[in-house]
Design a protein around this motif. Structure first.
Motif, PDB file in Angstrom:
ATOM      1  N   THR A  18       0.833  -1.199   0.000  1.00  0.00           N
ATOM      2  CA  THR A  18       0.000   0.000   0.000  1.00  0.00           C
ATOM      3  C   THR A  18       0.865   1.246   0.000  1.00  0.00           C
ATOM      4  N   ALA A  19       0.259   2.364  -0.397  1.00  0.00           N
ATOM      5  CA  ALA A  19       0.937   3.666  -0.382  1.00  0.00           C
ATOM      6  C   ALA A  19      -0.129   4.748  -0.278  1.00  0.00           C
ATOM      7  N   GLY A  20       0.297   5.924   0.139  1.00  0.00           N
ATOM      8  CA  GLY A  20      -0.622   7.051   0.236  1.00  0.00           C
ATOM      9  C   GLY A  20      -1.194   7.196   1.628  1.00  0.00           C
ATOM     10  N   ILE A  21      -2.422   7.683   1.702  1.00  0.00           N
ATOM     11  CA  ILE A  21      -3.095   7.914   2.979  1.00  0.00           C
ATOM     12  C   ILE A  21      -4.124   6.816   3.189  1.00  0.00           C
ATOM     13  N   ALA A  22      -4.015   6.104   4.293  1.00  0.00           N
ATOM     14  CA  ALA A  22      -4.968   5.044   4.626  1.00  0.00           C
ATOM     15  C   ALA A  22      -6.164   5.676   5.325  1.00  0.00           C
ATOM     16  N   ASP A  23      -7.303   5.653   4.650  1.00  0.00           N
ATOM     17  CA  ASP A  23      -8.535   6.162   5.246  1.00  0.00           C
ATOM     18  C   ASP A  23      -9.591   5.067   5.171  1.00  0.00           C
ATOM     19  N   GLU A  24     -10.735   5.323   5.785  1.00  0.00           N
ATOM     20  CA  GLU A  24     -11.765   4.289   5.876  1.00  0.00           C
ATOM     21  C   GLU A  24     -12.269   3.852   4.502  1.00  0.00           C
ATOM     22  N   ALA A  25     -12.575   4.791   3.632  1.00  0.00           N
ATOM     23  CA  ALA A  25     -13.133   4.448   2.322  1.00  0.00           C
ATOM     24  C   ALA A  25     -12.169   3.597   1.498  1.00  0.00           C
ATOM     25  N   SER A  26     -10.917   4.031   1.398  1.00  0.00           N
ATOM     26  CA  SER A  26      -9.963   3.273   0.586  1.00  0.00           C
ATOM     27  C   SER A  26      -9.633   1.930   1.228  1.00  0.00           C
ATOM     28  N   THR A  27      -9.632   1.878   2.549  1.00  0.00           N
ATOM     29  CA  THR A  27      -9.368   0.606   3.223  1.00  0.00           C
ATOM     30  C   THR A  27     -10.475  -0.399   2.928  1.00  0.00           C
ATOM     31  N   LEU A  28     -11.726   0.044   2.973  1.00  0.00           N
ATOM     32  CA  LEU A  28     -12.833  -0.856   2.673  1.00  0.00           C
ATOM     33  C   LEU A  28     -12.804  -1.322   1.215  1.00  0.00           C
ATOM     34  N   GLU A  29     -12.412  -0.442   0.311  1.00  0.00           N
ATOM     35  CA  GLU A  29     -12.255  -0.836  -1.095  1.00  0.00           C
ATOM     36  C   GLU A  29     -11.154  -1.887  -1.232  1.00  0.00           C
ATOM     37  N   MET A  30     -10.044  -1.672  -0.528  1.00  0.00           N
ATOM     38  CA  MET A  30      -8.945  -2.628  -0.584  1.00  0.00           C
ATOM     39  C   MET A  30      -9.381  -3.978  -0.025  1.00  0.00           C
ATOM     40  N   ILE A  31     -10.139  -3.974   1.057  1.00  0.00           N
ATOM     41  CA  ILE A  31     -10.597  -5.226   1.661  1.00  0.00           C
ATOM     42  C   ILE A  31     -11.444  -6.017   0.668  1.00  0.00           C
ATOM     43  N   GLN A  32     -12.322  -5.341  -0.043  1.00  0.00           N
ATOM     44  CA  GLN A  32     -13.149  -6.030  -1.043  1.00  0.00           C
ATOM     45  C   GLN A  32     -12.274  -6.611  -2.150  1.00  0.00           C
ATOM     46  N   ALA A  33     -11.350  -5.828  -2.661  1.00  0.00           N
ATOM     47  CA  ALA A  33     -10.456  -6.314  -3.717  1.00  0.00           C
ATOM     48  C   ALA A  33      -9.580  -7.452  -3.202  1.00  0.00           C
ATOM     49  N   LEU A  34      -9.171  -7.355  -1.955  1.00  0.00           N
ATOM     50  CA  LEU A  34      -8.343  -8.397  -1.341  1.00  0.00           C
ATOM     51  C   LEU A  34      -9.121  -9.707  -1.235  1.00  0.00           C
ATOM     52  N   ARG A  35     -10.360  -9.628  -0.779  1.00  0.00           N
ATOM     53  CA  ARG A  35     -11.174 -10.834  -0.670  1.00  0.00           C
ATOM     54  C   ARG A  35     -11.317 -11.512  -2.033  1.00  0.00           C
TER      55      ARG A  35
END
Length: 123
Positions: A18-35
């Motif tokens: 990961t890179a940049g700023i970890a915020d709630e919205a992007s984290t939830l998007e990453m979790i979906q893509a990760l799953r």
């Protein structure tokens, strides 16, 4: 926050950088893509390398509710094992997240050392 995935077939795990700023919205998007990526590659172990994030945003309530959100919206696979590598200045945030996940029965570990993270996931 931006992220990239690498499937390490010989190790049987997925690595997220990961890179940049970890915020709630992007984290939830990453979790979906990760799953989806974990399902596609049929793995249940994942190393999330947060050493390149510049800042972490999100309050206590958002972090506290994250495990329930993950379970309801993203349905993590059985046997899920997550290890995150973080910078020392972000440790307090991620240690709280680690505690919350553990309290909800999700195998989640926070470390500073990348090699130690790999070792935990490949044992």
């Amino acid at each position: 926050m931006q992220w990239t995935f690498a499937h390490e077939a010989e190790l049987g795990l997925l690595i997220v950088r990961t890179a940049g700023i970890a915020d709630e919205a992007s984290t939830l998007e990453m979790i979906q893509a990760l799953r989806e990526a974990m399902q596609r590659h049929q793995v249940t172990r994942c190393l999330i390398d947060h050493r390149a994030i510049s800042a972490v945003q999100g309050g206590t309530l958002a972090v506290y509710g994250r495990p329930a959100q993950v379970r309801q919206q993203h349905r993590p696979p059985r046997g899920l094992k997550l290890v995150e590598v973080v910078r020392p200045e972000h440790e307090e945030h991620f240690r709280f997240l680690e505690t919350v996940f553990h309290n909800r029965g999700i195998d989640f570990t926070v470390l500073h050392d990348y090699d130690a993270a790999l070792q935990i996931l490949t044992q």
